[in-house]
Design a protein around this motif. Structure first.
Motif, short mmCIF file in Angstrom:
data_model
loop_
_atom_site.label_atom_id
_atom_site.label_comp_id
_atom_site.label_asym_id
_atom_site.label_seq_id
_atom_site.Cartn_x
_atom_site.Cartn_y
_atom_site.Cartn_z
N UNK A 72 0.84 -1.20 0.00
CA UNK A 72 0.00 0.00 0.00
C UNK A 72 0.88 1.25 0.00
N UNK A 73 1.92 1.23 0.81
CA UNK A 73 2.85 2.35 0.89
C UNK A 73 3.52 2.58 -0.47
N UNK A 74 3.96 1.51 -1.09
CA UNK A 74 4.59 1.62 -2.41
C UNK A 74 3.61 2.14 -3.46
N UNK A 75 2.35 1.73 -3.37
CA UNK A 75 1.33 2.22 -4.31
C UNK A 75 1.12 3.72 -4.14
N UNK A 76 1.14 4.17 -2.89
CA UNK A 76 0.97 5.60 -2.63
C UNK A 76 2.13 6.39 -3.22
N UNK A 77 3.33 5.88 -3.04
CA UNK A 77 4.50 6.55 -3.59
C UNK A 77 4.42 6.60 -5.11
N UNK A 78 4.03 5.49 -5.71
CA UNK A 78 3.91 5.44 -7.18
C UNK A 78 2.83 6.40 -7.67
N UNK A 79 1.73 6.50 -6.92
CA UNK A 79 0.65 7.41 -7.31
C UNK A 79 1.12 8.87 -7.25
N UNK A 80 1.88 9.20 -6.21
CA UNK A 80 2.42 10.56 -6.10
C UNK A 80 3.39 10.83 -7.25
N UNK A 81 4.23 9.85 -7.54
CA UNK A 81 5.19 10.02 -8.62
C UNK A 81 4.47 10.21 -9.96
N UNK A 82 3.41 9.47 -10.18
CA UNK A 82 2.64 9.61 -11.41
C UNK A 82 2.02 11.01 -11.52
N UNK A 83 1.46 11.50 -10.42
CA UNK A 83 0.88 12.85 -10.42
C UNK A 83 1.97 13.90 -10.69
N UNK A 84 3.13 13.70 -10.09
CA UNK A 84 4.24 14.64 -10.30
C UNK A 84 4.68 14.64 -11.75
N UNK A 85 4.75 13.46 -12.37
CA UNK A 85 5.11 13.38 -13.79
C UNK A 85 4.06 14.06 -14.67
#
Length: 161
Positions: free
Chosen positions: A104-117
């Motif tokens: 779940x933590x990794x998914x949150x990080x990936x979601x933030x990274x996607x929004x940042x991109x």
């Protein structure tokens, strides 16, 4: 003969008087025409002056808009880079804590990274944004950036109770 001389003299006086009246009338109309021409010229000069001022205002507005765009773009790019640095820190932190790998933590990080991109791409495409849509673009961009900031704050919060 005398009567014809008097008649001829009367005709000359009448003709001279009529000529004088006609000259006076035409001078009066020329005077009015000259006033109209002067007024039209004054209006034309004022209109040209207003046009020059409007063009100057437009140039200044374009310069202000361009400066605003460049400033906003620079600040936004810095925010995006800061976000990416925080994302990288979170990833490293998670790798260091390999014992408690949390999907779940990794998914949150990936979601933030996607929004940042997406923000990065949005900023790169901002060059094509019309001036009339600029304030709307900035508002949406700032909203999306704020959402990323909130996501960073909430990354460690466990919403499950």
């Amino acid at each position: 003969m005398r009567a014809s001389k008097i008649y001829s003299m009367k005709n000359k006086i009448v003709a001279f008087t009529l000529t004088g009246v006609m000259v006076a009338a035409s001078l009066s109309s020329f005077s009015q025409d000259n006033k109209k021409v002067e007024k039209a010229r004054a209006n034309e000069v004022e209109a040209k002056k207003d046009l020059m001022e409007a063009k100057q205002d437009l140039r200044e507005a374009k310069n202000d808009s361009a400066e605003d765009y460049l400033k906003f773009k620079k600040e936004s790019e810095m925010k995006i880079q800061e976000n990416q640095a925080r994302i990288n820190e979170l990833k490293e932190k998670r790798r260091a804590e390999a014992n408690d790998v949390n999907d779940d933590y990794n998914k949150k990080i990936m979601a933030i990274e996607e929004k940042n991109n997406k923000l990065r791409v949005k900023m790169q495409d901002a060059d094509n944004t019309k001036t009339s849509n600029w304030s709307s673009f900035k508002r949406e961009f700032n909203h999306d950036s704020h959402e990323i900031g909130q996501a960073f704050k909430n990354i460690g919060v466990n919403n499950e109770k």
